[in-house]
Scaffold this active site. Structure first.
Site, PDB file in Angstrom:
ATOM      1  N   ARG A  31     -14.850  23.881  57.454  1.00 17.37           N
ATOM      2  CA  ARG A  31     -14.742  24.675  56.229  1.00 17.37           C
ATOM      3  C   ARG A  31     -15.321  26.063  56.401  1.00 17.37           C
ATOM      4  NH1 ARG A  31     -17.485  19.910  52.985  1.00 17.37           N
ATOM      5  NH2 ARG A  31     -18.369  19.800  55.074  1.00 17.37           N
ATOM      6  N   LYS A  55     -26.072   6.873  55.602  1.00 15.24           N
ATOM      7  CA  LYS A  55     -25.850   7.963  54.627  1.00 15.24           C
ATOM      8  C   LYS A  55     -25.988   7.474  53.186  1.00 15.24           C
ATOM      9  CE  LYS A  55     -23.089  12.055  55.598  1.00 15.24           C
ATOM     10  NZ  LYS A  55     -21.760  12.672  55.427  1.00 15.24           N
ATOM     11  N   HIS A 111     -10.118  16.986  52.034  1.00 17.51           N
ATOM     12  CA  HIS A 111      -9.740  15.972  53.027  1.00 17.51           C
ATOM     13  C   HIS A 111      -8.216  15.790  53.030  1.00 17.51           C
ATOM     14  CE1 HIS A 111     -13.941  14.175  52.151  1.00 17.51           C
ATOM     15  NE2 HIS A 111     -14.002  14.605  53.398  1.00 17.51           N
ATOM     16  N   SER A 164     -17.710  16.443  49.340  1.00 22.40           N
ATOM     17  CA  SER A 164     -17.898  15.206  48.578  1.00 22.40           C
ATOM     18  C   SER A 164     -19.223  15.258  47.822  1.00 22.40           C
ATOM     19  CB  SER A 164     -17.896  13.998  49.515  1.00 22.40           C
ATOM     20  OG  SER A 164     -16.657  13.878  50.171  1.00 22.40           O
TER      21      SER A 164
HETATM   22  P1  ADP Z   1     -18.873  12.811  57.514  1.00 16.85           P
HETATM   23  O1  ADP Z   1     -19.929  12.021  56.809  1.00 16.85           O
HETATM   24  O2  ADP Z   1     -18.413  12.181  58.784  1.00 16.85           O
HETATM   25  O3  ADP Z   1     -19.133  14.282  57.662  1.00 16.85           O
HETATM   26  P2  ADP Z   1     -17.038  13.517  55.386  1.00 16.85           P
HETATM   27  O4  ADP Z   1     -16.213  12.543  54.618  1.00 16.85           O
HETATM   28  O5  ADP Z   1     -18.080  14.277  54.647  1.00 16.85           O
HETATM   29  O6  ADP Z   1     -17.613  12.656  56.565  1.00 16.85           O
HETATM   30  O7  ADP Z   1     -16.092  14.561  56.123  1.00 16.85           O
HETATM   31  C1  ADP Z   1     -15.167  14.174  57.076  1.00 16.85           C
HETATM   32  C2  ADP Z   1     -14.600  15.410  57.752  1.00 16.85           C
HETATM   33  O8  ADP Z   1     -13.863  16.175  56.805  1.00 16.85           O
HETATM   34  C3  ADP Z   1     -15.665  16.341  58.324  1.00 16.85           C
HETATM   35  O9  ADP Z   1     -15.165  16.905  59.514  1.00 16.85           O
HETATM   36  C4  ADP Z   1     -15.790  17.401  57.259  1.00 16.85           C
HETATM   37  O10 ADP Z   1     -16.220  18.636  57.807  1.00 16.85           O
HETATM   38  C5  ADP Z   1     -14.367  17.488  56.765  1.00 16.85           C
HETATM   39  N1  ADP Z   1     -14.269  17.990  55.395  1.00 16.85           N
HETATM   40  C6  ADP Z   1     -14.992  17.659  54.321  1.00 16.85           C
HETATM   41  N2  ADP Z   1     -14.626  18.344  53.224  1.00 16.85           N
HETATM   42  C7  ADP Z   1     -13.617  19.169  53.633  1.00 16.85           C
HETATM   43  C8  ADP Z   1     -12.832  20.186  52.987  1.00 16.85           C
HETATM   44  N3  ADP Z   1     -13.027  20.517  51.710  1.00 16.85           N
HETATM   45  N4  ADP Z   1     -11.917  20.818  53.732  1.00 16.85           N
HETATM   46  C9  ADP Z   1     -11.748  20.522  55.035  1.00 16.85           C
HETATM   47  N5  ADP Z   1     -12.452  19.615  55.704  1.00 16.85           N
HETATM   48  C10 ADP Z   1     -13.385  18.937  55.014  1.00 16.85           C
END
Ligand code: ADP
Length: 158
Positions: free
Chosen positions: A90, A41, A17, A128
């Site tokens: 990703r 979630k 992130h 995450s």
């Molecule tokens: P959500 O529950 O909305 O998917 P997340 O916190 O899991 O929220 O992810 C938010 C955004 O960040 C999403 O677009 C996800 O694909 C992206 N994301 C999560 N991990 C990574 C990573 N390692 N690299 C790039 N983008 C990521």
């Protein structure tokens, strides 16, 4: 002024992130991190704690603003006066869901664009949920998250 909303659950925020946030800060005047309450979630960390971790990780980034939200994403984006939504991609496996989400969001708010950025390759496999799983089983997550997040994970899974 071009403002973008980067929404997520951030449960917790990872180095993946953070990589996306740093890239966005080079492109946009304002980067609004929308921390979704997302009760559906069932996040492991409470909203306030997720916000605090995001704040710690983005300290010293003047273009970055952090806002929790409980509403429909597109209502939040309009409220913030942003022109675009940012999501991270990703792998191909992210694409289908993100494409569906972007299409639905365009239907709801045709004036708002969805923009995708990819992280540096060493972050492409971080999620995450995997970080939580490793931490819960006592594994080392120092390579994947900020020290503040590492401490929070240790406290929750003690
Ligand atoms: P959500 O529950 O909305 O998917 P997340 O916190 O899991 O929220 O992810 C938010 C955004 O960040 C999403 O677009 C996800 O694909 C992206 N994301 C999560 N991990 C990574 C990573 N390692 N690299 C790039 N983008 C990521």
């Amino acid at each position: 002024m071009v403002a973008v909303v980067y929404p997520g659950t951030f449960d917790p925020i990872t180095n993946g992130h953070a990589d996306i946030i740093a890239r966005a800060a080079r492109l946009f005047d304002r980067v609004i991190l929308g921390v979704a309450a997302n009760p559906g979630k069932q996040p492991v960390f409470g909203l306030e704690e997720r916000v605090a971790m995001v704040r710690a990780v983005t300290e010293g980034m003047p273009k970055v603003e952090i806002r929790p939200f409980h509403t429909l994403l597109m209502d939040f984006v309009r409220e913030q006066g942003a022109q675009a939504v940012l999501r991270g991609l990703r792998a191909v496996s992210d694409f289908e869901y993100e494409f569906q989400l972007a299409s639905m969001n365009r239907r709801l708010a045709p004036e708002i664009e969805t923009i995708f950025l990819t992280p540096a390759e060493q972050y492409a496999y971080i999620s995450s949920s995997l970080v939580r799983e490793i931490a819960a089983l006592g594994g080392d997550v120092s390579e994947f998250v900020h020290p503040v997040v590492q401490r929070a994970l240790r406290a929750i899974y003690r």
